[in-house]
Structure formats: structure tokens, C-alpha cells
Design a protein around this motif. Sequence first.
Motif, PDB file in Angstrom:
ATOM      1  N   LEU A  89     100.997  16.235  -4.287  1.00 51.71           N
ATOM      2  CA  LEU A  89     101.994  15.120  -3.736  1.00 51.71           C
ATOM      3  C   LEU A  89     103.390  15.449  -3.889  1.00 51.71           C
ATOM      4  N   THR A  90     103.857  15.970  -2.922  1.00 54.55           N
ATOM      5  CA  THR A  90     105.146  16.436  -2.897  1.00 54.55           C
ATOM      6  C   THR A  90     106.116  15.512  -2.290  1.00 54.55           C
ATOM      7  N   GLU A  91     107.446  15.771  -2.363  1.00 52.93           N
ATOM      8  CA  GLU A  91     108.317  14.825  -1.885  1.00 52.93           C
ATOM      9  C   GLU A  91     108.443  14.420  -0.270  1.00 52.93           C
ATOM     10  N   ALA A  92     108.007  15.716   0.391  1.00 49.11           N
ATOM     11  CA  ALA A  92     107.675  15.672   1.656  1.00 49.11           C
ATOM     12  C   ALA A  92     106.497  14.796   2.210  1.00 49.11           C
ATOM     13  N   ALA A  93     105.354  15.172   1.397  1.00 47.39           N
ATOM     14  CA  ALA A  93     104.084  14.391   1.623  1.00 47.39           C
ATOM     15  C   ALA A  93     104.416  12.938   1.376  1.00 47.39           C
ATOM     16  N   LEU A  94     105.106  12.486   0.401  1.00 48.97           N
ATOM     17  CA  LEU A  94     105.452  10.909   0.039  1.00 48.97           C
ATOM     18  C   LEU A  94     106.401  10.397   1.170  1.00 48.97           C
ATOM     19  N   ALA A  95     107.132  11.068   1.851  1.00 49.13           N
ATOM     20  CA  ALA A  95     108.221  10.610   2.842  1.00 49.13           C
ATOM     21  C   ALA A  95     107.384  10.635   4.089  1.00 49.13           C
ATOM     22  N   ASP A  96     106.512  11.439   4.170  1.00 50.27           N
ATOM     23  CA  ASP A  96     105.604  11.331   5.499  1.00 50.27           C
ATOM     24  C   ASP A  96     104.503  10.208   5.327  1.00 50.27           C
ATOM     25  N   LEU A  97     103.890   9.859   4.473  1.00 43.96           N
ATOM     26  CA  LEU A  97     103.254   8.774   4.062  1.00 43.96           C
ATOM     27  C   LEU A  97     103.989   7.431   4.053  1.00 43.96           C
ATOM     28  N   ALA A  98     105.051   7.450   3.624  1.00 41.85           N
ATOM     29  CA  ALA A  98     105.903   6.384   3.579  1.00 41.85           C
ATOM     30  C   ALA A  98     106.210   5.735   5.151  1.00 41.85           C
ATOM     31  N   ALA A  99     106.677   6.908   5.824  1.00 38.34           N
ATOM     32  CA  ALA A  99     107.088   6.652   7.311  1.00 38.34           C
ATOM     33  C   ALA A  99     105.657   6.203   7.985  1.00 38.34           C
ATOM     34  N   LYS A 100     104.614   6.558   7.756  1.00 38.51           N
ATOM     35  CA  LYS A 100     103.396   6.017   8.479  1.00 38.51           C
ATOM     36  C   LYS A 100     103.105   4.510   7.827  1.00 38.51           C
ATOM     37  N   ARG A 101     103.377   4.273   6.864  1.00 42.80           N
ATOM     38  CA  ARG A 101     103.143   2.875   6.186  1.00 42.80           C
ATOM     39  C   ARG A 101     104.257   2.077   6.827  1.00 42.80           C
ATOM     40  N   ASP A 102     105.403   2.598   7.177  1.00 41.30           N
ATOM     41  CA  ASP A 102     106.401   1.496   7.670  1.00 41.30           C
ATOM     42  C   ASP A 102     105.893   1.375   9.121  1.00 41.30           C
ATOM     43  N   VAL A 103     105.407   2.039   9.853  1.00 37.78           N
ATOM     44  CA  VAL A 103     104.952   1.993  11.086  1.00 37.78           C
ATOM     45  C   VAL A 103     103.913   0.736  11.066  1.00 37.78           C
ATOM     46  N   GLN A 104     102.821   0.920  10.180  1.00 32.92           N
ATOM     47  CA  GLN A 104     101.870   0.170  10.339  1.00 32.92           C
ATOM     48  C   GLN A 104     102.282  -1.426   9.692  1.00 32.92           C
ATOM     49  N   HIS A 105     103.514  -1.255   8.773  1.00 30.29           N
ATOM     50  CA  HIS A 105     104.009  -2.600   8.340  1.00 30.29           C
ATOM     51  C   HIS A 105     104.818  -3.519   9.455  1.00 30.29           C
ATOM     52  N   LYS A 106     105.414  -2.446  10.234  1.00 32.35           N
ATOM     53  CA  LYS A 106     106.256  -3.066  11.695  1.00 32.35           C
ATOM     54  C   LYS A 106     105.157  -3.743  12.408  1.00 32.35           C
ATOM     55  N   LYS A 107     104.182  -3.130  12.873  1.00 28.68           N
ATOM     56  CA  LYS A 107     103.126  -3.740  13.803  1.00 28.68           C
ATOM     57  C   LYS A 107     102.654  -4.911  12.925  1.00 28.68           C
ATOM     58  N   TYR A 108     102.333  -5.099  11.772  1.00 28.80           N
ATOM     59  CA  TYR A 108     101.925  -6.228  11.012  1.00 28.80           C
ATOM     60  C   TYR A 108     102.941  -7.489  11.060  1.00 28.80           C
ATOM     61  N   GLU A 109     104.023  -6.909  10.868  1.00 26.56           N
ATOM     62  CA  GLU A 109     105.158  -8.182  10.886  1.00 26.56           C
ATOM     63  C   GLU A 109     105.097  -8.771  12.282  1.00 26.56           C
ATOM     64  N   GLY A 110     105.100  -7.878  13.369  1.00 27.16           N
ATOM     65  CA  GLY A 110     104.901  -8.385  14.872  1.00 27.16           C
ATOM     66  C   GLY A 110     103.583  -9.343  14.801  1.00 27.16           C
ATOM     67  N   LEU A 111     102.603  -8.910  14.344  1.00 26.08           N
ATOM     68  CA  LEU A 111     101.543  -9.863  14.503  1.00 26.08           C
ATOM     69  C   LEU A 111     101.321 -11.163  13.675  1.00 26.08           C
ATOM     70  N   LYS A 112     102.043 -10.834  12.499  1.00 24.70           N
ATOM     71  CA  LYS A 112     102.155 -12.062  11.443  1.00 24.70           C
ATOM     72  C   LYS A 112     102.967 -13.212  12.243  1.00 24.70           C
ATOM     73  N   GLY A 113     104.107 -12.861  13.086  1.00 21.00           N
ATOM     74  CA  GLY A 113     104.909 -13.898  13.590  1.00 21.00           C
ATOM     75  C   GLY A 113     103.895 -14.458  14.719  1.00 21.00           C
ATOM     76  N   GLN A 114     103.362 -13.834  15.566  1.00 22.26           N
ATOM     77  CA  GLN A 114     102.168 -14.249  16.566  1.00 22.26           C
ATOM     78  C   GLN A 114     101.157 -15.183  15.726  1.00 22.26           C
ATOM     79  N   LEU A 115     100.552 -14.765  14.491  1.00 24.47           N
ATOM     80  CA  LEU A 115      99.626 -15.694  14.111  1.00 24.47           C
ATOM     81  C   LEU A 115     100.400 -17.060  13.518  1.00 24.47           C
ATOM     82  N   GLU A 116     101.698 -16.801  13.035  1.00 20.40           N
ATOM     83  CA  GLU A 116     102.159 -18.112  12.616  1.00 20.40           C
ATOM     84  C   GLU A 116     102.360 -19.057  13.802  1.00 20.40           C
ATOM     85  N   GLN A 117     102.696 -18.557  15.020  1.00 18.85           N
ATOM     86  CA  GLN A 117     103.017 -19.479  15.874  1.00 18.85           C
ATOM     87  C   GLN A 117     101.592 -20.204  16.634  1.00 18.85           C
ATOM     88  N   LEU A 118     100.765 -19.190  16.434  1.00 15.78           N
ATOM     89  CA  LEU A 118      99.343 -19.792  17.005  1.00 15.78           C
ATOM     90  C   LEU A 118      99.069 -20.884  16.110  1.00 15.78           C
TER      91      LEU A 118
END
Length: 551
Positions: A205-234
Motif C-alpha cells: 500500500l504505497t502512496e501512489a496506490a493510495l492516490a490511485d484508489l482515491a482518484a477512482k473513489r472520487d469518480v464513483q462519489h461524483k457519479k453518486y452525487e449526481g444520482l443523489k440529486g436526481q433521486l431527491e428531485q424524483l
Amino acid sequence: MKLREYFRSGEAWVWLNAGAVAISLIMVIGILGLVAVRGLGHFWPADVMQAQYSYQGQTQTIIGEIYDEKIDTAARLRESGVEVAANVDTVTRYSIKQGNKDVTGQDFRWVLASNLHDRQYPEDIVTLERYEWGTFYGRLKAVKENGTVVAEGDKAWDELQNRIARTNSFHDQIAEIEKGEIGTINFQLEKLRLAERKLELENKLTEAALADLAAKRDVQHKKYEGLKGQLEQLQRDMQRDSAVFVVADGSEKEIPLSKIVAAHKPNAMSVFAKLGAYGHNVWSFLSDDPREANTEGGVFPAIFGTVLMVFMMTIIVTPLGIVAAIYLREYASQGIITQTVRIAVNNLAGVPSIVYGVFGLGFFVYFLGGNIDRLFYPESAPAPVFGTPGLLWSAITLALLTLPVMIVSTEEGLSRIPRALKEGSLALGATKAETLWRVILPMTMPSIMTGMILAIARAAGEVAPLMLVGVVKLAPTLPVDLNAPFIHLERKFMHLGFHIYDVGFQSPNVEAARPLVYATAFLLVLVVATLNLSAVALRNRLREKYKALES
């Protein structure tokens, strides 16, 4: 003397056998007919009665369906505290499905038929199928939008139907987002969590690996935030509308349309309209997920789980049974050991199924699955992956249960192949393996298919072992989805047989669940019959194909 000669001729036994077969068929058809009528009749839009009920000096209005009828002795009812006239010996009682459980506290009640009078079937009574609290009966007064009346009187009904269709479309969109896109996001986030844990265990678990995992998590979290807005509106759009109904006692009840599945006026429906509603109800039963502790909604997850488990069991048991039968018949020396193995196989066919379930739980789940988790999924600890009941272990346990049937049926087919065919093949220069593959196995296929039919028939209806190795009351997700590896063998699943047990004996509302028990039982019979008939059709085709070779 003539009677004795008649029995000696054997004709009497022929008639006795024919009569026994006829009686058996009548009993089977009668049972299936009873189950079908009790189960399929539940989906017909029944007329709703309004009547006056007098009891203990009080009169009240009752609205509901006459659900059941029962004749009791007056003495027994008096002992239980029911007031019955002194000059009667038997009393007819009706079970009234009055619905409105959130208003009355119970959706069924027993009434004395003699105290029920002024029965009517008004066309303005509305029957609501709801996501919660069961059926509702009342009269539509008004439709509201954000608390403001938008329709009442004659216009309210059409407005109600349009707005229910609107809210149902929101329900579908929300379910698609939650189970589809958000489900995929959660799946990917869990994979990232496990990947991080695995790197940590391997000291990578190196710093580079942590950064890569964090970047991938950010992508998923951004997708979730967009969907969360749609759900609240629905959700906001779905909660906008409501309807006001007048119940039997004259009080008003306002119900959000987001809680309503469908609304009907059964007393005003024509026969063709009821046929359309009946077809829709049956389709909903087959295609929807269960609701209300499995007493409402559909059984699609149970159908899917049953069929998938049977297919997996068949894929596992067929090659094992064929290989074992070929070895016992074609390769093993026919001595005491082989005979002992055959006796053991026959005895295994009589072992109670729950014993296989206990064995599957102890060996497959705890021992084999636990070791698989320790070797291949250490990052998931302490949460088990394969060290918990699931689809794979259920299929293997039922394959083990049906293996004796498969072995015996295949071995009987091998024993009927003429020795001359085998010797002729060898004489023409074919090896023993070629003879086995090109001559023996094709001619044994009808017997193999017979074994598959018997295995499917037994496995599809088994419940006891599955309760220990994988089946659950309500599975949150199906074992198959669009997330790799697509078929998730470690997941728990629903089964029609267990669904019948759960609805019939574990339901908090037995009266409401009873029709679904019959409907699900009839459906299970149809599923088993469909699987068996498919195998029978394939067996008959193979039998015709190799009939000339056998002759």
C-alpha cells in the motif's frame, strides 16, 4: 366357480390396476384444480359489498369483500363469548376483508350472516392496492396537489388515475437508479475497499496506490452525487400528489399517491375490464418483487432463484453421475467392493434431505467455503464471501442429494446396450474411449435424460436443505446482474418452495397470505412441470434418433 376363474384369468387385476390409476389421476387433478382455483382466483377483481351490521345493540356500516364462509355450532360460539340467538343450533359466519388496516387495525373480521343486512354493491366504492398497509376501501372525495384540491366529484377519478400513473413512473425510475446505477457504484466502491485491504495485507500500500484508489473513489462519489440529486428531485415530485377518501364510518383519510400501486372500481367494471385487470394482476405477480412481508406483490426473485438453482444443480450432477455410472459399469471390476458401492449409492437415495443440508452447511459452507475465504479472499475478513450460505453451495448440496438417482438411471441405460455393439466397434478398430464416446454415450442419452428429469423433479421442490445452505426470506439483489463476474455464486437467493413455507407459516397476516400460498404452490408445480416436460421432449427426440441403432 365363475368368479374364481375370472380372478385366475387376470382380467380382474387389470381392471383393479386401471381403477387405481384412474383414482390417482382424479386425485392429482383434483388437488391441482383446488390449488389453481384458490390461488388464481385471488387475482380476480372481486365486487365490494357495503352492508349494515348489527351487533350488541349497535349498527355500523361495513365495506369489504366476502372473503370466506363458515358454518359453526351456536353452542361453540356462545362458549367463545359471541352473542347468538337462543333458538338456533347452527350459525353462518362470513369473513369480511375490510382492508384499511391503518384505520381499523385489522383488515379481516368475522361477522354473523344473520346480523348482516341491507347489502349493496355501490359503483363508487374504490379499491386501492398499496405499497404498505394492504388493501384500502373507500369513496374518492378529492385529489390534491401540494395540499390544494385540483379535482373532486366526477372529475376526480380520471385525475386520480393519471396521477397514479405518474407516481408509478417515478417509482420505476427510483428503483432503476437505486438498484442499477447506485448498485453499480456501491459494488465498485466495495471492490476498491477490498483492493486497498489486499494491498495493505501484502505490504504494497504505497502512496501512489493510495492516490490511485482515491482518484477512482472520487469518480464513483461524483457519479453518486449526481444520482443523489436526481433521486431527491424524483422523491419531491412523487410526494406532490395525494387523494382524500371517505371510509365506512364516514371519516376521511388522505393518502399520498406515492403509497398507491393501483386503484379500481370493481363494482363498476365490466367483465372485459375485469379480465384485463386480472391479466395485469397475474403478470404483476410473476414479474414484481414481494412487498408487505411477502404477503403482497410478486414472486419474480423466487422464480428466478428456483430456475437458476435447478439449472446449476443439473450442470453439476449430470457429468458426475455419468462418470460415476460409466466407471461402475464399464471399468470397475464387478466384485464385492463395486457391489458395496452400488448398495451405498442406493441407500443414499433414501437419506432424508435435511441430512444433506446439515452436511452441506458443515462441509461446503464452513469447511470448504471458509478455507476458500482464507486462501483467496483474506481482505474480506471478517465478512465471509464463500464461507456463508449461498447459491453455489445450495446447487452442490442438491447435486449431491440427486446424484444417486442420476447414477442408477445412467447405469441402467448402460446395462441395456447390446454387447455386440461394443465388440463390433472395437473390432472395427475403435479404441475403448472412442467406443464409449461415439457408441455407448449416445445410446445411453435417453436414460441420462430420465435421470435428469427425476433429479430436477426432486431438487426443484426441496426446501429443508436449502434453508441451511442458501435460501432466504427476502434477497436484496438477484444472483445475476451487470457487474462482473455477472453470476454471483456467493449470494443468497429466494426459492418458491421456501416462499410457500414463509408466507404460509411465518406471515404476520395469515388470512391475507393464504391465497398467495395457493398461487405460489401452483406456480411451483408449473415450473417443475415445464422443466420436466422440456427434458422429456429432449429425451424423446434422442430416443427416436437412436431407435434404429438399438434395433
